[in-house]
Scaffold this motif. Structure first.
Motif, PDB file in Angstrom:
ATOM      1  N   HIS A  26     -24.768 -67.329  49.470  1.00 42.37           N
ATOM      2  CA  HIS A  26     -24.037 -67.281  50.734  1.00 42.37           C
ATOM      3  C   HIS A  26     -24.104 -68.635  51.448  1.00 42.37           C
ATOM      4  O   HIS A  26     -23.090 -69.143  51.956  1.00 42.37           O
ATOM      5  N   GLN A  27     -25.293 -69.216  51.490  1.00 42.71           N
ATOM      6  CA  GLN A  27     -25.447 -70.501  52.167  1.00 42.71           C
ATOM      7  C   GLN A  27     -24.697 -71.602  51.430  1.00 42.71           C
ATOM      8  O   GLN A  27     -24.199 -72.544  52.055  1.00 42.71           O
ATOM      9  N   ALA A  28     -24.611 -71.506  50.100  1.00 46.38           N
ATOM     10  CA  ALA A  28     -23.842 -72.503  49.351  1.00 46.38           C
ATOM     11  C   ALA A  28     -22.374 -72.481  49.766  1.00 46.38           C
ATOM     12  O   ALA A  28     -21.726 -73.528  49.877  1.00 46.38           O
ATOM     13  N   HIS A  29     -21.842 -71.273  50.037  1.00 42.10           N
ATOM     14  CA  HIS A  29     -20.478 -71.168  50.572  1.00 42.10           C
ATOM     15  C   HIS A  29     -20.397 -71.820  51.950  1.00 42.10           C
ATOM     16  O   HIS A  29     -19.469 -72.590  52.236  1.00 42.10           O
ATOM     17  N   ARG A  30     -21.354 -71.510  52.796  1.00 43.75           N
ATOM     18  CA  ARG A  30     -21.338 -72.046  54.160  1.00 43.75           C
ATOM     19  C   ARG A  30     -21.437 -73.560  54.173  1.00 43.75           C
ATOM     20  O   ARG A  30     -20.825 -74.230  54.997  1.00 43.75           O
ATOM     21  N   MET A  31     -22.230 -74.098  53.265  1.00 43.07           N
ATOM     22  CA  MET A  31     -22.416 -75.543  53.215  1.00 43.07           C
ATOM     23  C   MET A  31     -21.289 -76.239  52.466  1.00 43.07           C
ATOM     24  O   MET A  31     -21.278 -77.467  52.372  1.00 43.07           O
ATOM     25  N   GLU A  32     -20.379 -75.431  51.902  1.00 44.69           N
ATOM     26  CA  GLU A  32     -19.251 -75.962  51.133  1.00 44.69           C
ATOM     27  C   GLU A  32     -19.729 -76.799  49.955  1.00 44.69           C
ATOM     28  O   GLU A  32     -19.170 -77.863  49.643  1.00 44.69           O
ATOM     29  N   LEU A  33     -20.774 -76.295  49.285  1.00 50.32           N
ATOM     30  CA  LEU A  33     -21.191 -76.936  48.059  1.00 50.32           C
ATOM     31  C   LEU A  33     -20.128 -76.707  46.991  1.00 50.32           C
ATOM     32  O   LEU A  33     -19.342 -75.767  47.060  1.00 50.32           O
ATOM     33  N   ARG A  34     -20.136 -77.551  46.016  1.00 50.76           N
ATOM     34  CA  ARG A  34     -19.162 -77.441  44.930  1.00 50.76           C
ATOM     35  C   ARG A  34     -19.240 -76.043  44.321  1.00 50.76           C
ATOM     36  O   ARG A  34     -20.318 -75.537  44.000  1.00 50.76           O
ATOM     37  N   ASP A  35     -18.089 -75.408  44.151  1.00 53.56           N
ATOM     38  CA  ASP A  35     -18.057 -74.011  43.728  1.00 53.56           C
ATOM     39  C   ASP A  35     -18.535 -73.858  42.290  1.00 53.56           C
ATOM     40  O   ASP A  35     -18.252 -74.681  41.427  1.00 53.56           O
ATOM     41  N   ASP A  36     -19.300 -72.775  42.065  1.00 52.48           N
ATOM     42  CA  ASP A  36     -19.721 -72.392  40.727  1.00 52.48           C
ATOM     43  C   ASP A  36     -19.038 -71.076  40.406  1.00 52.48           C
ATOM     44  O   ASP A  36     -19.376 -70.029  40.958  1.00 52.48           O
ATOM     45  N   PRO A  37     -18.019 -71.070  39.539  1.00 42.99           N
ATOM     46  CA  PRO A  37     -17.222 -69.852  39.311  1.00 42.99           C
ATOM     47  C   PRO A  37     -18.025 -68.695  38.751  1.00 42.99           C
ATOM     48  O   PRO A  37     -17.600 -67.547  38.845  1.00 42.99           O
ATOM     49  N   ARG A  38     -19.200 -68.951  38.180  1.00 42.15           N
ATOM     50  CA  ARG A  38     -20.007 -67.871  37.611  1.00 42.15           C
ATOM     51  C   ARG A  38     -20.859 -67.163  38.648  1.00 42.15           C
ATOM     52  O   ARG A  38     -21.372 -66.075  38.398  1.00 42.15           O
ATOM     53  N   SER A  39     -21.050 -67.786  39.798  1.00 44.16           N
ATOM     54  CA  SER A  39     -22.063 -67.300  40.722  1.00 44.16           C
ATOM     55  C   SER A  39     -21.757 -65.907  41.248  1.00 44.16           C
ATOM     56  O   SER A  39     -22.664 -65.080  41.398  1.00 44.16           O
ATOM     57  N   TRP A  40     -20.487 -65.604  41.540  1.00 41.94           N
ATOM     58  CA  TRP A  40     -20.196 -64.283  42.097  1.00 41.94           C
ATOM     59  C   TRP A  40     -20.324 -63.190  41.039  1.00 41.94           C
ATOM     60  O   TRP A  40     -20.729 -62.071  41.352  1.00 41.94           O
ATOM     61  N   ASP A  41     -20.044 -63.500  39.786  1.00 43.79           N
ATOM     62  CA  ASP A  41     -20.285 -62.533  38.725  1.00 43.79           C
ATOM     63  C   ASP A  41     -21.767 -62.188  38.630  1.00 43.79           C
ATOM     64  O   ASP A  41     -22.139 -61.017  38.458  1.00 43.79           O
ATOM     65  N   VAL A  42     -22.619 -63.203  38.749  1.00 43.02           N
ATOM     66  CA  VAL A  42     -24.067 -62.961  38.760  1.00 43.02           C
ATOM     67  C   VAL A  42     -24.441 -62.115  39.965  1.00 43.02           C
ATOM     68  O   VAL A  42     -25.225 -61.157  39.867  1.00 43.02           O
ATOM     69  N   ALA A  43     -23.869 -62.431  41.114  1.00 41.76           N
ATOM     70  CA  ALA A  43     -24.183 -61.698  42.336  1.00 41.76           C
ATOM     71  C   ALA A  43     -23.829 -60.218  42.201  1.00 41.76           C
ATOM     72  O   ALA A  43     -24.594 -59.337  42.636  1.00 41.76           O
ATOM     73  N   LEU A  44     -22.694 -59.911  41.604  1.00 44.73           N
ATOM     74  CA  LEU A  44     -22.289 -58.514  41.458  1.00 44.73           C
ATOM     75  C   LEU A  44     -23.267 -57.740  40.579  1.00 44.73           C
ATOM     76  O   LEU A  44     -23.579 -56.568  40.858  1.00 44.73           O
TER      77      LEU A  44
END
Length: 611
Positions: free
Chosen positions: A353-371
């Motif tokens: 969540h904080q990576a989104h807020r900080m606008e870090l470079r997106d990792d397309p795998r991260s939300w799959d891991v989160a789910l």
């Protein structure tokens, strides 16, 4: 016995690190990685377990002054003797291929007789190597390891050690270079020590040029950021908790753990600290390490991994080492890797969540891991666990673990609502609110006016100080005000905070430990959030005063002995320092944006009223 923990300084190449004592002795070094076997292990034993000392000759104790060269991890140790002044400059150049230790002896004034003693003992002090001499090179080999020493000084063997006696004059600079390589490969070519020293200074200064902190505590924050960088394993982005193993939480005690691994619970704290300091590249690398490491079966999420994401970290005792201050056993590996600790699920979700807020470079795998993680936590949050402090007793329903399960669902909801990710936000909101209600009902002692360590427990726990920092409850909620008051009354000792009363954990180990420094930083954060600014600054300044002469902190502090305790230097302590400094800085700028891990406002949605 080794020097006091606070008398060591750190040098490193962002893949491993060494500890240098005030007397010019490198007493700890693992090669080629942080978690490799030590070739110098005197820190956990005696000189015969391995060290490399360069210092003025003779029995008279010189006057010593140390510092890091400006904006670098290049260490200067200056010795003042009756014959003159000499300086030993130590560094580990960020490596291209093999790890190196560079030591340069500089004459400052007069003519000073010097003595070098090199005691190599591979595999944590247990293996004496075979030494050979070739043109311009002295080489030690045993098993998979080889070390080559290059220096213009004449060296010779003496009782299974390598020694040299020489004199350094004003203006003279004498290099010593120690290079590791796999023993089955040819030795690397000689390295120009003076050139490597200059290149190392330049490398660190270029790195520091990205630092954005310009506040009132610049020296302390910059040193802490440098420490985090030094504890980073550059090839993967992982950050180890500390450079050492088995430095005790109580002198002579048994709470001696291996911290040369990467803990998930450090994720969000570290992301914040690096990003606030301006080091987005390191924050992105840490987030990427996190995603690679946790990928897989969510029910088997570990609390820690190796520097490259390794999962098997078997715990062993090294019986031949007497331990620091006779604190045994000396352990390598960490059996806590097999514990269930629910808080790490919240830490991972918070980090994403904080990576989104900080606008870090997106990792397309991260939300799959989160789910996948959220799917497990749907029922997993109801289980007892071993808690934040990794107690080795019966699992309990620890309050902080449940709160971090709440954090996981809270951040999942926010990620869907704010960043458009796919997920059952309405359902997650229901689970989040159910966890909140349960914690407030089962972990709050209305008679004492405080949250407690676990459901049905009378014990307090400093991890409760994190509740407002993650947004679970307002810092000015009467329940949190009462919790802070209870911690001040029951867990504070000589102005610092205990984690908990160790007799209450039932982990089978004798009670007693130092005061966990991160907890005192959390208390300072609570003071800021409650508007108690004078107390916040006073506590923060006290904590700064516990750093050693080069600005480093261990895990704990023992006021009665005035000694640092635990593994060193400790990333968690330095992350706490950075984050508290930023919290205080925002107050000085009269900004409403208080640094809190949930968001810059930090209030949970619709918290239930205080009972």
């Amino acid at each position: 016995m080794s020097w006091p923990i606070e008398d060591y300084a750190l040098i490193g190449d962002t893949q491993t690190a060494a500890l240098v004592a005030r007397d010019g002795s490198i007493d700890w070094l693992c090669l080629p990685r942080f978690d490799s076997g030590a070739c110098f292990a005197a820190l956990l034993g005696h000189p015969e377990h391995g060290r490399w000392k360069i210092a003025p000759a003779g029995r008279r104790v010189p006057r010593v002054r140390r510092r890091y060269r400006e904006d670098s991890l290049v260490l200067e140790t200056e010795f003042t003797t009756p014959e003159g002044v000499v300086r030993v400059v130590d560094c580990m150049p960020p490596r291209d291929c093999t790890p190196d230790v560079v030591r340069v002896v500089e004459g400052v004034r007069g003519r000073v007789p010097m003595h070098m003693q090199l005691v190599i003992r591979f595999d944590y002090g247990s293996v004496v190597p075979w030494a050979t001499r070739e043109a311009g090179e002295w080489r030690a080999v045993a098993g998979p390891d080889a070390l080559s020493l290059y220096t213009p000084v004449a060296v010779h063997g003496h009782h299974l050690t390598t020694v040299a006696d020489f004199t350094v004059s004003e203006g003279q600079r004498i290099p010593f270079v120690l290079r590791w390589h796999p023993s089955h490969e040819p030795a690397p070519p000689p390295l120009d020590g003076l050139e490597a020293l200059a290149d190392t200074e330049d490398w660190w200064r270029e790195w520091f040029s990205h630092c954005t902190y310009q506040g009132a505590w610049s020296e302390a924050v910059r040193t802490s950021l440098m420490t985090l960088k030094a504890l980073t394993y550059a090839p993967t982005g992982g950050i180890v908790a500390a450079a050492t193993t088995s430095l005790p939480e109580r002198l002579g005690g048994q709470r001696n753990w291996d911290y040369r691994f990467c803990w998930l619970r450090d994720a969000t704290f570290t992301l914040y600290a690096l990003s606030l300091g301006g080091f987005r590249k390191e924050a992105e690398a840490w987030r990427s390490w996190l995603m690679r490491s946790v990928a897989g079966d969510a029910s088997k999420l570990q609390i820690m991994y190796g520097v490259a994401g390794e999962r098997r970290l078997p715990e062993l005792s090294l019986d031949w080492l007497p331990g620091y201050g006779h604190s045994r056993p000396v352990r390598i590996g960490n059996a806590a890797v097999d514990q269930l600790q629910l808080d790490v699920y919240g830490e991972v979700m918070d980090a994403l969540h904080q990576a989104h807020r900080m606008e870090l470079r997106d990792d397309p795998r991260s939300w799959d891991v989160a789910l996948v993680l959220m799917d497990f936590l749907e029922s997993g949050w109801k289980q007892p666990d071993s808690g934040l402090w990794e107690v080795r007793g019966q699992p309990q329903h620890f309050t902080y673990s449940k709160v971090m399960a709440w954090v996981a669902f809270d951040r999942a909801v926010k990620t869907v609502e704010r960043y458009g990710m796919n997920g059952p936000a309405a359902h997650w909101r229901e689970v989040r609110d159910a966890i909140h209600r349960e914690v407030c009902q089962r972990a709050y002692d209305s008679k004492r006016g405080t949250f407690t360590q676990a459901y049905g427990s009378d014990n307090l726990d400093a991890s409760l100080l994190l509740l407002p920092l993650v947004g679970f409850v307002s810092p000015k909620d009467p329940r949190m005000v009462g919790t802070v008051r209870a911690i001040e009354n029951e867990l504070m000792y000589q102005g610092l905070v205990r984690r908990y009363h160790t007799h209450a954990t039932d982990d089978g180990l004798p009670p007693g430990e130092g005061l966990f420094l991160a907890c005192s930083f959390w208390l300072a954060d609570n003071y800021v959030l409650q508007g108690r600014m004078k107390e916040a600054e006073a506590l923060f300044e006290r904590l700064l005063g516990l750093r050693n002469d080069v600005g480093l902190l261990a895990e704990e502090y023992e006021p009665s002995l005035r000694r640092q305790l635990g593994n060193f230097p400790q990333a968690f302590s330095h992350v706490g320092l950075i984050n508290t400094a930023f919290n205080l800085e925002r107050h000085h700028r009269k900004s409403p944006a208080i640094h809190r891990r949930e968001n810059h406002i930090g209030e949970p949605e619709a918290p239930p009223p205080a009972p």
